[in-house]
Motif scaffolding. Structure first.
Motif, PDB file in Angstrom:
ATOM      1  N   LEU A   1      10.329   3.928  20.333  1.00 55.07           N
ATOM      2  CA  LEU A   1       9.930   4.315  18.985  1.00 55.07           C
ATOM      3  C   LEU A   1      11.126   4.309  18.033  1.00 55.07           C
ATOM      4  O   LEU A   1      12.191   4.838  18.344  1.00 55.07           O
ATOM      5  N   LYS A   2      10.933   3.691  16.847  1.00 59.21           N
ATOM      6  CA  LYS A   2      11.973   3.609  15.831  1.00 59.21           C
ATOM      7  C   LYS A   2      11.613   4.389  14.566  1.00 59.21           C
ATOM      8  O   LYS A   2      12.497   4.908  13.895  1.00 59.21           O
ATOM      9  N   VAL A   3      10.318   4.439  14.237  1.00 53.77           N
ATOM     10  CA  VAL A   3       9.849   5.165  13.052  1.00 53.77           C
ATOM     11  C   VAL A   3       8.876   6.244  13.513  1.00 53.77           C
ATOM     12  O   VAL A   3       7.834   5.946  14.113  1.00 53.77           O
ATOM     13  N   PHE A   4       9.238   7.506  13.224  1.00 49.56           N
ATOM     14  CA  PHE A   4       8.428   8.654  13.659  1.00 49.56           C
ATOM     15  C   PHE A   4       8.026   9.424  12.402  1.00 49.56           C
ATOM     16  O   PHE A   4       8.784  10.230  11.863  1.00 49.56           O
ATOM     17  N   ASN A   5       6.814   9.155  11.894  1.00 47.72           N
ATOM     18  CA  ASN A   5       6.362   9.711  10.623  1.00 47.72           C
ATOM     19  C   ASN A   5       5.079  10.521  10.867  1.00 47.72           C
ATOM     20  O   ASN A   5       3.996   9.967  10.995  1.00 47.72           O
ATOM     21  N   ILE A   6       5.220  11.867  10.980  1.00 54.40           N
ATOM     22  CA  ILE A   6       4.044  12.717  11.258  1.00 54.40           C
ATOM     23  C   ILE A   6       4.024  13.920  10.309  1.00 54.40           C
ATOM     24  O   ILE A   6       3.989  15.082  10.730  1.00 54.40           O
TER      25      ILE A   6
ATOM     26  N   CYS B   1       8.988  14.679   9.847  1.00 54.99           N
ATOM     27  CA  CYS B   1       8.061  15.629  10.477  1.00 54.99           C
ATOM     28  C   CYS B   1       7.863  16.849   9.576  1.00 54.99           C
ATOM     29  O   CYS B   1       7.672  17.980  10.044  1.00 54.99           O
ATOM     30  N   SER B   2       7.954  16.614   8.282  1.00 56.09           N
ATOM     31  CA  SER B   2       7.883  17.730   7.349  1.00 56.09           C
ATOM     32  C   SER B   2       6.491  18.376   7.350  1.00 56.09           C
ATOM     33  O   SER B   2       5.475  17.723   7.589  1.00 56.09           O
ATOM     34  N   ASN B   3       6.519  19.692   7.127  1.00 56.38           N
ATOM     35  CA  ASN B   3       5.280  20.469   6.960  1.00 56.38           C
ATOM     36  C   ASN B   3       4.333  20.285   8.148  1.00 56.38           C
ATOM     37  O   ASN B   3       3.141  20.070   7.986  1.00 56.38           O
ATOM     38  N   SER B   4       4.918  20.388   9.359  1.00 53.39           N
ATOM     39  CA  SER B   4       4.086  20.252  10.562  1.00 53.39           C
ATOM     40  C   SER B   4       4.222  21.444  11.490  1.00 53.39           C
ATOM     41  O   SER B   4       3.746  21.405  12.634  1.00 53.39           O
ATOM     42  N   GLN B   5       4.901  22.509  11.009  1.00 53.57           N
ATOM     43  CA  GLN B   5       5.006  23.766  11.738  1.00 53.57           C
ATOM     44  C   GLN B   5       5.632  23.587  13.134  1.00 53.57           C
ATOM     45  O   GLN B   5       5.246  24.230  14.099  1.00 53.57           O
ATOM     46  N   ILE B   6       6.615  22.642  13.218  1.00 50.92           N
ATOM     47  CA  ILE B   6       7.288  22.407  14.491  1.00 50.92           C
ATOM     48  C   ILE B   6       8.341  23.483  14.688  1.00 50.92           C
ATOM     49  O   ILE B   6       9.113  23.811  13.775  1.00 50.92           O
ATOM     50  N   SER B   7       8.406  24.009  15.883  1.00 49.17           N
ATOM     51  CA  SER B   7       9.375  25.057  16.198  1.00 49.17           C
ATOM     52  C   SER B   7      10.377  24.536  17.227  1.00 49.17           C
ATOM     53  O   SER B   7      10.394  23.353  17.569  1.00 49.17           O
TER      54      SER B   7
ATOM     55  N   ILE C   1      16.224  11.214   7.506  1.00 45.76           N
ATOM     56  CA  ILE C   1      15.637  12.403   8.135  1.00 45.76           C
ATOM     57  C   ILE C   1      14.953  13.272   7.077  1.00 45.76           C
ATOM     58  O   ILE C   1      15.500  13.502   5.992  1.00 45.76           O
ATOM     59  N   ASP C   2      13.775  13.771   7.421  1.00 47.35           N
ATOM     60  CA  ASP C   2      13.084  14.773   6.597  1.00 47.35           C
ATOM     61  C   ASP C   2      12.389  15.742   7.547  1.00 47.35           C
ATOM     62  O   ASP C   2      11.377  15.410   8.178  1.00 47.35           O
ATOM     63  N   LEU C   3      12.968  16.955   7.665  1.00 50.62           N
ATOM     64  CA  LEU C   3      12.420  17.970   8.574  1.00 50.62           C
ATOM     65  C   LEU C   3      12.103  19.264   7.822  1.00 50.62           C
ATOM     66  O   LEU C   3      12.161  20.365   8.376  1.00 50.62           O
ATOM     67  N   LYS C   4      11.736  19.171   6.569  1.00 49.56           N
ATOM     68  CA  LYS C   4      11.455  20.347   5.746  1.00 49.56           C
ATOM     69  C   LYS C   4      10.200  21.077   6.233  1.00 49.56           C
ATOM     70  O   LYS C   4       9.319  20.490   6.869  1.00 49.56           O
ATOM     71  N   LEU C   5      10.132  22.376   5.872  1.00 50.98           N
ATOM     72  CA  LEU C   5       8.920  23.190   6.062  1.00 50.98           C
ATOM     73  C   LEU C   5       8.470  23.225   7.521  1.00 50.98           C
ATOM     74  O   LEU C   5       7.327  22.940   7.865  1.00 50.98           O
ATOM     75  N   ASN C   6       9.389  23.590   8.381  1.00 58.87           N
ATOM     76  CA  ASN C   6       9.071  23.771   9.795  1.00 58.87           C
ATOM     77  C   ASN C   6       9.607  25.111  10.275  1.00 58.87           C
ATOM     78  O   ASN C   6       9.996  25.967   9.459  1.00 58.87           O
ATOM     79  N   LYS C   7       9.653  25.306  11.591  1.00 54.67           N
ATOM     80  CA  LYS C   7      10.020  26.604  12.164  1.00 54.67           C
ATOM     81  C   LYS C   7      11.174  26.476  13.163  1.00 54.67           C
ATOM     82  O   LYS C   7      11.208  27.159  14.172  1.00 54.67           O
ATOM     83  N   PHE C   8      12.114  25.592  12.893  1.00 55.59           N
ATOM     84  CA  PHE C   8      13.224  25.386  13.823  1.00 55.59           C
ATOM     85  C   PHE C   8      14.084  26.638  13.916  1.00 55.59           C
ATOM     86  O   PHE C   8      14.316  27.340  12.920  1.00 55.59           O
ATOM     87  N   ILE C   9      14.625  26.825  15.131  1.00 49.07           N
ATOM     88  CA  ILE C   9      15.485  27.996  15.325  1.00 49.07           C
ATOM     89  C   ILE C   9      16.950  27.592  15.471  1.00 49.07           C
ATOM     90  O   ILE C   9      17.838  28.437  15.332  1.00 49.07           O
TER      91      ILE C   9
END
Length: 745
Positions: free
Chosen positions: A64-69, A91-97, A110-118
């Protein structure tokens, strides 16, 4: 590619599919990850607002080269898959933790906004000022931890830079993404891992600079300049390939060209480049060019094979039989290494043939000989000779020979010569002369091709040698004749002239020559490399018989004997041979035409393909040049092809061909004769002419000691000319850039 819109799925399966791109838009993906079978060929996965509650695994889609979810609800896992080939992730706004994998440090977009990363990797903290917006809206703030020290490093900060400037790569850890705040000359290859820097040219006067990777990270770069250069090029012939080692100063990414064809190095560093070429790579002049992005450099080199080489061949009988090739041939010793060519060659007598053979101690491998397309049985061979049985030939002369040795071929139509037997004289012999083997054998004082000429009276001319240059002077009357060795040429297999050498400056000394007496030895002061050039001029003071190349010559008093040897010629190819160019011309020294013939007339006599003699007649006088078609090569009697090259601008050209010899001896004699009716006071008693004959013997000897006959190593040329009332044997020279008959007029 496949796009699915506004669909509800319980399961998806793409078994045995080579699907590259899958898009699910505004749908409903229910079930678990086990309900979906994605193809490993998938490179683009686009799931937007599809209420997907799971993430695919790395094992499912490793390419996989493009991961857009974006805009999904991921609840079935608390981590992002550690995809290793991604170039884009959203993976923005997908509630990933959970945590963000280290592999995401090398993703350019990269766009990882609006998630729950620790937690996130250090690469993001190192350049937080420019990447913090990628994580905006995270449930838990992800700012730089207190006391954080970025583990930043570069593989090098000191560089060698071309004087014209160049872009050089380097690697490191946590180098960033080359975004706002980084040096404009930085270029990202792989984020955080590999960069390049565009160094300025030397003309800007900068040799160090503090390089910013972001507002948080910088490092001092220092560099020194160099010029792209090639110092040497070495070709080495091997059994299966040809290696080329190029030494110089190079950059790390320059391209290599040989005669404008690009070759990929098998190894390289900043001072050495190594290539491997096919065995078919053509011998001769090679332009080696190193091309970098902004500049290039070139080096002129020569590739010469070390095997198979044929220096000479014994003369073949028309009925066929044993023929010996002398040269260099490939064979392996007990250690599997190429046996070197011996530095000296010692001939042994062959009682069966009368010819000289070399001691046979090794067996040449993978060797075949063909004559005019027919394969010939090989009876003996080693690294320096091959003896084979040649077929019979209806006609004499040169034939085509091919020697196959390992994966290399030697092909030539100017090496193997079948004898031409001609026992009849083309003209009747006069004054009691007899025809012997096609030539008139004269008696008494008579001389010439038909014994019609005599030597002039001793008091009608004078003879002396020059003390500063290879020259002898005949003082005579009425006509100027010039006979000169104009040049020595290297001839390619296609007959073109690739090199021509001349010289004019000499150092002289008196020497004693066995069989000839006192002589003057002239040594050229213009030689280069291993080439040595000497000329010996001897004036014969008493009658003597001289043996050379199986030919007996009677030398008379007041003949000029000249010995010249070309030693260690630097050939451009193992297939190339040599040719000596002799010129002859005439002019009247008085307006009085007492012999009623002021126009130049040129004639010649041949035997088969070879020129035996020529005459130039003017004002009732004749210059007579005589040749033998035998020579010595590696102390072996061989054939020397003499050719009439024609007349250009009233100058007659004669070429004497020699093989690929390491030492080549030229051995001419000069004397004056007259018609019996010639009056030394300058008048003609009849219409018969007087003559200046020149007998030229051209042997070629390899490994020939000077002490044998004072034979010398000549690489250049001399001539017999007249200045006023004098004939002179002297040197002449020119070095044109292109060589032909026109270039040596």
């Amino acid at each position: 590619n496949r796009t699915l819109s506004n669909c509800k799925f319980q399961t998806l399966s793409f078994v045995n599919s080579d699907l590259r791109s899958l898009s699910v838009l505004d749908g409903d993906l229910q079930g678990t990850i086990s309900s979906y079978s994605l193809p490993q060929s998938l490179e683009v996965l686009n799931i937007e607002n599809a209420r997907s509650s799971f993430l695919p695994t790395l094992s499912q889609i490793p390419n996989l080269k493009v991961f857009n979810i974006p805009d999904n609800i991921i609840v079935s896992t608390n981590y992002l898959p550690a995809f290793e080939k991604l170039t884009f992730v959203n993976c923005s706004n997908s509630q990933i933790s959970g945590t963000v994998p280290e592999t995401y440090c090398t993703i350019p977009n990269i766009d990882l906004k609006l998630n729950k990363f620790i937690s996130i990797p250090n690469c993001f903290y190192c350049h937080w000022s420019v990447v913090s917006n990628w994580f905006s809206g995270n449930t838990q703030p992800l700012g730089t931890p207190s006391g954080f020290v970025c583990p930043f490093s570069v593989s090098q900060n000191i560089f060698r830079v071309l004087s014209v400037g160049e872009m050089l790569p380097f690697t490191g850890d946590n180098l960033g993404w080359g975004l706002t705040g980084s040096d404009q000359a930085l270029h990202v290859v792989t984020p955080n891992k590999a960069f390049s820097y565009d160094f300025p040219p030397k003309s800007q006067g900068i040799t160090e600079k503090l390089i910013s990777f972001s507002s948080e990270v910088s490092v001092l770069f220092k560099w020194e300049y160099y010029d792209l250069t090639i110092g040497s090029v070495v070709f080495t012939q091997n059994s299966q390939n040809v290696t080329v080692v190029i030494i110089g100063q190079f950059d790390s990414s320059s391209k290599v060209f040989l005669n404008n064809i690009e070759y990929t190095p098998v190894s390289r560093n900043v001072t050495t480049i190594q290539l491997k070429l096919n065995t078919s790579f053509k011998e001769g002049f090679v332009v080696v060019r190193i091309q970098s992005t902004k500049t290039s450099t070139a080096f002129n080199s020569v590739y010469k094979r070390s095997f198979p080489i044929i220096n000479s061949a014994s003369i073949a009988p028309k009925t066929g039989g044993q023929v010996t090739l002398y040269g260099s041939f490939y064979y392996l010793n007990d250690n599997g290494e190429i046996n070197p060519m011996p530095s000296t060659i010692t001939p042994l007598p062959d009682t069966n043939t009368g010819r000289s053979l070399l001691q046979i101690t090794e067996e040449t491998q993978d060797l075949k000989v063909y004559v005019n397309g027919a394969q010939c049985p090989i009876t003996f061979s080693n690294s320096s000779i091959v003896i084979f049985s040649a077929p019979s030939q209806t006609n004499g002369g040169f034939v085509n020979i091919i020697v196959e040795n390992i994966s290399y071929n030697f092909t030539s139509s100017k090496v193997l010569y079948y004898e031409v037997v001609n026992n009849e004289c083309s003209q009747a012999c006069q004054n009691d002369g007899t025809c012997v083997a096609g030539s008139c054998k004269c008696v008494g004082d008579y001389y010439g091709p038909t014994c019609q000429l005599k030597k002039p009276a001793a008091n009608s001319y004078s003879l002396k040698s020059d003390e500063t240059k290879p020259s002898a002077t005949y003082s005579f009357e009425k006509v100027d004749f010039e006979f000169s060795l104009k040049s020595v040429q290297e001839i390619s297999i296609d007959g073109s002239v690739v090199k021509q050498i001349n010289t004019t400056d000499w150092k002289a000394q008196q020497v004693q020559v066995e069989g000839l007496g006192s002589a003057t030895q002239y040594t050229s002061t213009q030689t280069t490399g291993d080439t040595s050039i000497d000329v010996i001029v001897a004036i014969i003071d008493k009658a003597t018989t001289y043996q050379f190349a199986g030919v007996s010559m009677d030398l008379e008093p007041n003949q000029v004997k000249v010995s010249m040897n070309i030693s260690n010629w630097d050939y451009d190819s193992s297939l190339n041979t040599l040719r000596a160019i002799f010129i002859s011309s005439s002019k009247s020294t008085t307006n009085e035409d007492s012999c009623q013939s002021n126009e130049q007339e040129v004639g010649s006599q041949t035997n088969g393909d070879s020129l035996l003699s020529f005459t130039i007649k003017r004002s009732g006088a004749i210059l007579f040049g005589q040749f033998i078609n035998r020579m010595l090569s590696n102390k072996i009697i061989a054939f020397s092809d003499v050719e009439d090259l024609g007349v250009v601008s009233s100058i007659n050209y004669v070429g004497i061909n020699m093989p690929h010899c390491s030492q080549c001896l030229l051995d001419p004699d000069f004397s004056v004769l007259v018609d019996p009716q010639f009056d030394s006071n300058g008048s003609c008693k009849s219409n018969k002419a007087w003559v200046v004959p020149v007998a030229v013997v051209v042997p070629i000897v390899a490994v020939c000691a000077l002490s044998v006959l004072g034979y010398i190593v000549l690489k250049k040329h001399f001539y017999l000319s007249r200045d006023g009332r004098s004939f002179k044997l002297t040197r002449r020279g020119s070095r044109p850039s292109k060589y032909s008959l026109d270039s040596i007029k």
